[in-house]
Design a protein around this motif. Structure first.
Motif, PDB file in Angstrom:
ATOM      1  N   MET A 197       0.858  -1.177   0.000  1.00  0.00           N
ATOM      2  CA  MET A 197       0.000   0.000   0.000  1.00  0.00           C
ATOM      3  C   MET A 197       0.901   1.235   0.000  1.00  0.00           C
ATOM      4  O   MET A 197       1.636   1.456   0.964  1.00  0.00           O
ATOM      5  CB  MET A 197      -0.904   0.018   1.230  1.00  0.00           C
TER       6      MET A 197
ATOM      7  N   PHE B 236      -6.877   4.443   0.983  1.00  0.00           N
ATOM      8  CA  PHE B 236      -6.616   3.081   1.468  1.00  0.00           C
ATOM      9  C   PHE B 236      -5.221   2.912   2.073  1.00  0.00           C
ATOM     10  O   PHE B 236      -5.088   2.349   3.174  1.00  0.00           O
ATOM     11  CB  PHE B 236      -6.854   2.054   0.365  1.00  0.00           C
TER      12      PHE B 236
ATOM     13  N   LEU C 186      -5.349   4.580   5.480  1.00  0.00           N
ATOM     14  CA  LEU C 186      -6.156   3.770   6.392  1.00  0.00           C
ATOM     15  C   LEU C 186      -5.335   2.585   6.891  1.00  0.00           C
ATOM     16  O   LEU C 186      -5.365   2.250   8.084  1.00  0.00           O
ATOM     17  CB  LEU C 186      -7.409   3.292   5.656  1.00  0.00           C
ATOM     18  N   PHE C 187      -4.601   1.963   5.962  1.00  0.00           N
ATOM     19  CA  PHE C 187      -3.858   0.765   6.333  1.00  0.00           C
ATOM     20  C   PHE C 187      -2.686   1.072   7.255  1.00  0.00           C
ATOM     21  O   PHE C 187      -2.256   0.214   8.029  1.00  0.00           O
ATOM     22  CB  PHE C 187      -3.379   0.014   5.093  1.00  0.00           C
TER      23      PHE C 187
ATOM     24  N   HIS D  73      -4.644  -0.982  -6.070  1.00  0.00           N
ATOM     25  CA  HIS D  73      -4.768   0.244  -5.282  1.00  0.00           C
ATOM     26  C   HIS D  73      -3.481   1.050  -5.281  1.00  0.00           C
ATOM     27  O   HIS D  73      -3.489   2.263  -5.053  1.00  0.00           O
ATOM     28  CB  HIS D  73      -5.166  -0.096  -3.840  1.00  0.00           C
TER      29      HIS D  73
END
Length: 344
Positions: free
Chosen positions: A282, A293, A296-297, A336
């Motif tokens: 990510m 994302f 968030l991760f 992503h």
């Protein structure tokens, strides 16, 4: 009130709509509804041709009143179709939410209640700095990851095949010796093997996780081209001048900066001249303002590891170059985040 509408205070000051914030308050509801539907096997039953509410109630054990509400909400989410009072699966839910299919990703939803409980303790972790539940140790990894990586295999196979094709595996680059680091389901290594029948993969991971790797390798018909290294990436020795390609699929985020940099230094001598390292993870932008994302991760890693996080292309570039790798570039794998690819 639409998101574009404005609120006007008595003094005449115009305020933006609070709708985005209000939507976030109920942001958990699709996850809970979907997890409940999976637990009740709603999609599996629908795929069998059961379509009326009474029939679905009998098959799932759910009451009529609540089941209608759940089904209608799933219709609004685009996961169930409704026509003349009858319900059916959509192509998406039939592909991924029918239990027993090779493409089933419901394992993600089985983990949702525990993950939500962990996230409710985010405030505690922000104050103490301690994870609520560690997943990066061997015992924790071997317990937590097997059900998760079964779903991740399906979710990541497209990206794995895209990466292999972007690297020219099976076309201009053949007969490779590939190291799949923290292999998990083995999806990135298997994706490469499916593109080139003359390549081989060495999968490195903990013993119980490699049992899952073996299972997926057999299903893909490539089990004769995989070998296995059991143990921690931090401890297992790597022979010099051995590999043409190293795949690091979704592992740096749990290892953290120090361990990732150390592993890059360990990996460099094991790569052959002209070999490549591909980091699949990510990756937020350099300012860490998006995409959502990867950011968030990063919080997810705060909750579940001591040192984990998500890192930018610039950070990976510096770390790989200091380890002795040369050209570093981002490769679009239609996921992503791009893959970060470095050459020796």
């Amino acid at each position: 009130m639409s998101p574009k509408e404005k609120l006007v205070e008595p003094k005449g000051e115009v305020l933006p709509s609070p709708q985005k914030i209000l939507d976030m308050v109920f942001g958990f509801t699709p996850t809970v509804a979907l997890a409940t539907a999976v637990r009740l096997d709603v999609f599996t039953v629908l795929s069998q041709g059961v379509s009326t509410v009474p029939e679905l109630s009998k098959a799932t054990g759910a009451g009529l009143r609540g089941l209608v509400m759940l089904l209608d909400f799933l219709v609004s989410l685009g996961l169930v179709e409704k026509q003349s009072g009858r319900y059916s699966v959509t192509p998406e839910s039939e592909s991924y939410l029918v239990r027993g299919k090779d493409t089933y990703v419901g394992g993600f939803l089985d983990l949702a209640p525990g993950m939500m409980q962990d996230w409710l303790r985010l405030g505690d972790t922000l104050k103490t700095g301690e994870p609520v539940r560690r997943v990066e140790t061997q015992d924790a990894s071997e317990e937590f990851f097997p059900p998760l990586i079964r779903a991740l295999y399906v979710a990541n196979m497209g990206a794995a095949r895209n990466l292999a094709r972007k690297l020219g595996i099976g076309t201009r680059w053949r007969g490779l010796r590939i190291l799949d680091v923290a292999a998990g389901s083995g999806v990135f290594g298997i994706g490469a093997l499916l593109e080139d029948p003359s390549s081989t993969v060495t999968a490195l991971d903990y013993p119980r996780i490699l049992n899952v790797t073996r299972e997926f390798a057999a299903k893909a018909g490539v089990e004769d081209r995989l070998s296995y290294l059991e143990g921690s990436l931090r401890e297992v020795p790597l022979e010099d001048n051995t590999f043409d390609l190293a795949l690091l699929g979704n592992i740096c985020h749990s290892e953290g900066e120090d361990a990732s940099r150390e592993f890059f230094r360990k990996l460099q001598p094991a790569m052959r001249a002209g070999g490549k390292v591909a980091v699949i993870d990510m990756v937020p932008n350099e300012e860490r303002t998006g995409p959502p994302f990867p950011l968030l991760f990063a919080l997810n890693m705060l909750l579940h590891t001591r040192q984990g996080g998500t890192f930018t292309q610039g950070e990976y570039t510096r770390w790989l170059q200091e380890a002795g790798f040369k050209k570093v570039e981002a490769v679009d794998i239609r996921s992503h985040s791009p893959a970060i690819v470095a050459s020796k």
